[in-house]
Design a protein around this motif. Structure first.
Motif, PDB file in Angstrom:
ATOM      1  N   SER A 196     -54.561  96.019  65.283  1.00 42.83           N
ATOM      2  CA  SER A 196     -53.152  96.418  65.331  1.00 42.83           C
ATOM      3  C   SER A 196     -52.944  97.736  64.601  1.00 42.83           C
ATOM      4  O   SER A 196     -52.148  98.572  65.023  1.00 42.83           O
ATOM      5  CB  SER A 196     -52.272  95.328  64.709  1.00 42.83           C
ATOM      6  N   ILE A 197     -53.680  97.926  63.516  1.00 46.50           N
ATOM      7  CA  ILE A 197     -53.589  99.186  62.765  1.00 46.50           C
ATOM      8  C   ILE A 197     -54.370 100.279  63.494  1.00 46.50           C
ATOM      9  O   ILE A 197     -53.878 101.399  63.675  1.00 46.50           O
ATOM     10  CB  ILE A 197     -54.114  98.996  61.322  1.00 46.50           C
ATOM     11  N   ILE A 198     -55.571  99.959  63.947  1.00 45.36           N
ATOM     12  CA  ILE A 198     -56.425 100.935  64.638  1.00 45.36           C
ATOM     13  C   ILE A 198     -55.725 101.509  65.867  1.00 45.36           C
ATOM     14  O   ILE A 198     -55.783 102.708  66.124  1.00 45.36           O
ATOM     15  CB  ILE A 198     -57.776 100.278  65.027  1.00 45.36           C
ATOM     16  N   ARG A 199     -55.033 100.653  66.633  1.00 47.39           N
ATOM     17  CA  ARG A 199     -54.414 101.092  67.885  1.00 47.39           C
ATOM     18  C   ARG A 199     -53.340 102.152  67.680  1.00 47.39           C
ATOM     19  O   ARG A 199     -53.038 102.912  68.589  1.00 47.39           O
ATOM     20  CB  ARG A 199     -53.786  99.903  68.606  1.00 47.39           C
ATOM     21  N   SER A 200     -52.730 102.184  66.514  1.00 45.26           N
ATOM     22  CA  SER A 200     -51.619 103.123  66.320  1.00 45.26           C
ATOM     23  C   SER A 200     -52.085 104.483  65.788  1.00 45.26           C
ATOM     24  O   SER A 200     -51.270 105.386  65.622  1.00 45.26           O
ATOM     25  CB  SER A 200     -50.577 102.522  65.391  1.00 45.26           C
ATOM     26  N   TYR A 201     -53.369 104.634  65.531  1.00 38.53           N
ATOM     27  CA  TYR A 201     -53.904 105.906  65.045  1.00 38.53           C
ATOM     28  C   TYR A 201     -55.004 106.383  65.986  1.00 38.53           C
ATOM     29  O   TYR A 201     -55.982 105.685  66.196  1.00 38.53           O
ATOM     30  CB  TYR A 201     -54.485 105.758  63.630  1.00 38.53           C
ATOM     31  N   GLU A 202     -54.844 107.578  66.522  1.00 40.76           N
ATOM     32  CA  GLU A 202     -55.858 108.129  67.408  1.00 40.76           C
ATOM     33  C   GLU A 202     -57.000 108.690  66.571  1.00 40.76           C
ATOM     34  O   GLU A 202     -56.780 109.358  65.565  1.00 40.76           O
ATOM     35  CB  GLU A 202     -55.253 109.231  68.275  1.00 40.76           C
ATOM     36  N   HIS A 203     -58.209 108.405  66.977  1.00 40.47           N
ATOM     37  CA  HIS A 203     -59.382 108.876  66.251  1.00 40.47           C
ATOM     38  C   HIS A 203     -59.714 110.292  66.708  1.00 40.47           C
ATOM     39  O   HIS A 203     -59.674 110.585  67.901  1.00 40.47           O
ATOM     40  CB  HIS A 203     -60.565 107.934  66.518  1.00 40.47           C
ATOM     41  N   SER A 245     -63.644 104.504  70.850  1.00 35.32           N
ATOM     42  CA  SER A 245     -62.897 103.371  71.399  1.00 35.32           C
ATOM     43  C   SER A 245     -62.439 102.441  70.275  1.00 35.32           C
ATOM     44  O   SER A 245     -62.968 102.472  69.155  1.00 35.32           O
ATOM     45  CB  SER A 245     -63.776 102.590  72.376  1.00 35.32           C
ATOM     46  N   GLU A 246     -61.462 101.593  70.597  1.00 37.25           N
ATOM     47  CA  GLU A 246     -60.964 100.620  69.624  1.00 37.25           C
ATOM     48  C   GLU A 246     -62.078  99.696  69.164  1.00 37.25           C
ATOM     49  O   GLU A 246     -62.180  99.365  67.982  1.00 37.25           O
ATOM     50  CB  GLU A 246     -59.829  99.802  70.233  1.00 37.25           C
ATOM     51  N   ALA A 247     -62.912  99.277  70.098  1.00 38.03           N
ATOM     52  CA  ALA A 247     -64.003  98.358  69.762  1.00 38.03           C
ATOM     53  C   ALA A 247     -64.987  99.011  68.802  1.00 38.03           C
ATOM     54  O   ALA A 247     -65.440  98.383  67.836  1.00 38.03           O
ATOM     55  CB  ALA A 247     -64.711  97.910  71.036  1.00 38.03           C
ATOM     56  N   GLU A 248     -65.325 100.264  69.055  1.00 37.79           N
ATOM     57  CA  GLU A 248     -66.242 101.001  68.181  1.00 37.79           C
ATOM     58  C   GLU A 248     -65.642 101.169  66.789  1.00 37.79           C
ATOM     59  O   GLU A 248     -66.311 100.978  65.776  1.00 37.79           O
ATOM     60  CB  GLU A 248     -66.538 102.362  68.813  1.00 37.79           C
ATOM     61  N   ARG A 249     -64.368 101.517  66.756  1.00 39.14           N
ATOM     62  CA  ARG A 249     -63.692 101.716  65.470  1.00 39.14           C
ATOM     63  C   ARG A 249     -63.584 100.404  64.702  1.00 39.14           C
ATOM     64  O   ARG A 249     -63.743 100.379  63.482  1.00 39.14           O
ATOM     65  CB  ARG A 249     -62.321 102.348  65.704  1.00 39.14           C
ATOM     66  N   LEU A 250     -63.343  99.295  65.414  1.00 40.45           N
ATOM     67  CA  LEU A 250     -63.286  97.990  64.754  1.00 40.45           C
ATOM     68  C   LEU A 250     -64.639  97.652  64.137  1.00 40.45           C
ATOM     69  O   LEU A 250     -64.710  97.165  63.007  1.00 40.45           O
ATOM     70  CB  LEU A 250     -62.863  96.892  65.736  1.00 40.45           C
ATOM     71  N   ALA A 251     -65.714  97.917  64.859  1.00 38.45           N
ATOM     72  CA  ALA A 251     -67.055  97.650  64.335  1.00 38.45           C
ATOM     73  C   ALA A 251     -67.308  98.456  63.063  1.00 38.45           C
ATOM     74  O   ALA A 251     -67.874  97.947  62.088  1.00 38.45           O
ATOM     75  CB  ALA A 251     -68.103  97.958  65.398  1.00 38.45           C
ATOM     76  N   GLY A 289     -74.270  95.516  65.678  1.00 35.36           N
ATOM     77  CA  GLY A 289     -75.325  95.257  66.658  1.00 35.36           C
ATOM     78  C   GLY A 289     -75.341  96.327  67.724  1.00 35.36           C
ATOM     79  O   GLY A 289     -74.425  97.132  67.850  1.00 35.36           O
ATOM     80  N   ARG A 290     -76.397  96.321  68.505  1.00 31.06           N
ATOM     81  CA  ARG A 290     -76.498  97.277  69.608  1.00 31.06           C
ATOM     82  C   ARG A 290     -75.668  96.774  70.779  1.00 31.06           C
ATOM     83  O   ARG A 290     -75.415  95.586  70.911  1.00 31.06           O
ATOM     84  CB  ARG A 290     -77.941  97.423  70.049  1.00 31.06           C
ATOM     85  N   GLY A 291     -75.277  97.677  71.654  1.00 30.31           N
ATOM     86  CA  GLY A 291     -74.577  97.289  72.870  1.00 30.31           C
ATOM     87  C   GLY A 291     -73.090  97.087  72.655  1.00 30.31           C
ATOM     88  O   GLY A 291     -72.478  97.723  71.817  1.00 30.31           O
ATOM     89  N   ARG A 292     -72.537  96.151  73.409  1.00 30.85           N
ATOM     90  CA  ARG A 292     -71.090  95.933  73.407  1.00 30.85           C
ATOM     91  C   ARG A 292     -70.613  95.309  72.098  1.00 30.85           C
ATOM     92  O   ARG A 292     -71.288  94.498  71.503  1.00 30.85           O
ATOM     93  CB  ARG A 292     -70.683  95.020  74.551  1.00 30.85           C
ATOM     94  N   THR A 293     -69.415  95.685  71.710  1.00 33.75           N
ATOM     95  CA  THR A 293     -68.751  95.062  70.586  1.00 33.75           C
ATOM     96  C   THR A 293     -67.804  94.019  71.149  1.00 33.75           C
ATOM     97  O   THR A 293     -67.125  94.267  72.133  1.00 33.75           O
ATOM     98  CB  THR A 293     -67.944  96.114  69.795  1.00 33.75           C
ATOM     99  N   ALA A 320     -60.543  93.459  76.308  1.00 36.90           N
ATOM    100  CA  ALA A 320     -61.943  93.074  76.109  1.00 36.90           C
ATOM    101  C   ALA A 320     -62.704  94.035  75.209  1.00 36.90           C
ATOM    102  O   ALA A 320     -63.887  93.856  74.998  1.00 36.90           O
ATOM    103  CB  ALA A 320     -62.645  92.956  77.460  1.00 36.90           C
ATOM    104  N   GLY A 321     -62.066  95.037  74.677  1.00 34.07           N
ATOM    105  CA  GLY A 321     -62.748  95.959  73.789  1.00 34.07           C
ATOM    106  C   GLY A 321     -63.655  96.903  74.533  1.00 34.07           C
ATOM    107  O   GLY A 321     -64.862  96.822  74.445  1.00 34.07           O
ATOM    108  N   LYS A 322     -63.076  97.797  75.307  1.00 34.22           N
ATOM    109  CA  LYS A 322     -63.848  98.762  76.098  1.00 34.22           C
ATOM    110  C   LYS A 322     -64.667  99.669  75.189  1.00 34.22           C
ATOM    111  O   LYS A 322     -64.324  99.916  74.056  1.00 34.22           O
ATOM    112  CB  LYS A 322     -62.907  99.617  76.940  1.00 34.22           C
ATOM    113  N   SER A 323     -65.720 100.171  75.754  1.00 38.61           N
ATOM    114  CA  SER A 323     -66.585 101.109  75.049  1.00 38.61           C
ATOM    115  C   SER A 323     -66.769 102.336  75.934  1.00 38.61           C
ATOM    116  O   SER A 323     -66.686 102.239  77.153  1.00 38.61           O
ATOM    117  CB  SER A 323     -67.929 100.452  74.767  1.00 38.61           C
ATOM    118  N   ASP A 324     -67.024 103.466  75.310  1.00 35.69           N
ATOM    119  CA  ASP A 324     -67.195 104.700  76.071  1.00 35.69           C
ATOM    120  C   ASP A 324     -68.426 104.660  76.969  1.00 35.69           C
ATOM    121  O   ASP A 324     -68.466 105.296  78.007  1.00 35.69           O
ATOM    122  CB  ASP A 324     -67.304 105.903  75.120  1.00 35.69           C
TER     123      ASP A 324
END
Length: 181
Positions: free
Chosen positions: A19-26, A31-37, A49-53, A114-118
């Motif tokens: 919720s916090i990550i989504r309101s700030y552009e990196h 991606s949100e998933a990468e930033r969450l990791a 881990g490697r691959g998808r978050t 689903a937490g997209k990745s680049d």
């Protein structure tokens, strides 16, 4: 109040952080998933881990399964409404009248949860959700995840209260409740 189970607690923390990550552009457009990791690694020392978050993955899977099981639930709603007239409300009838989505359509619609990745295509995310929807979540997991979409659920109210307190301190947030009624 008993502490939530570890998997539910992880979902709740992910929802709060996202919720916090989504309101700030990196600046690097991660991606949100990468930033969450990255945040989970910094806060909790979790090695990435490697691959998808799996960020938001359960939430998207829940939405897909929820759409697919609608026909089954409609039969149950009809049976309950016939037994007890108190349940013959416009809200129930509107839900019964709503046409359920097919698995492919639901997977496409809720892929953003689903937490997209680049480095993973949208088609791959949809395919993963469709494949995972075949091996359904348990009833308990469905109930836990469903409560995360309900702004009136106790744990969700706690998350919302924390986000409101953070906003009072100047930390912006953007939640799933803003766009998914």
């Amino acid at each position: 109040m008993t502490p939530p189970k570890p998997k539910l607690r992880k979902r709740q923390v992910d929802l709060l952080l996202l919720s916090i990550i989504r309101s700030y552009e990196h600046p690097d457009r991660k991606s949100e998933a990468e930033r969450l990791a990255i945040v989970r690694e910094a806060l909790f020392g979790e090695k990435r881990g490697r691959g998808r978050t799996a960020a938001f993955d359960d939430l998207a899977l829940f939405k897909v399964i929820d759409e697919v099981r609608k026909r089954e639930l409609d039969g149950l709603r009809h049976a309950i409404a016939k037994k007890d007239e108190r349940f013959q409300t416009p809200k129930w009838e509107a839900e019964i009248a709503r046409e359920p989505m097919k698995v492919r359509e639901a997977a496409r619609r809720f892929a953003e949860l689903a937490g997209k990745s680049d480095n993973v295509s949208d088609d791959a995310v949809e395919h993963r959700l469709r494949r995972k929807a075949g091996a359904q979540l348990t009833t308990r997991e469905m109930a836990e995840i469903e409560s995360l979409f309900d702004p009136d659920a106790p744990h969700t109210r706690t998350i919302i209260a924390v986000l409101e307190l953070l906003e009072n301190l100047g930390v912006q947030s953007e939640t799933i409740w803003d766009e998914n009624p």
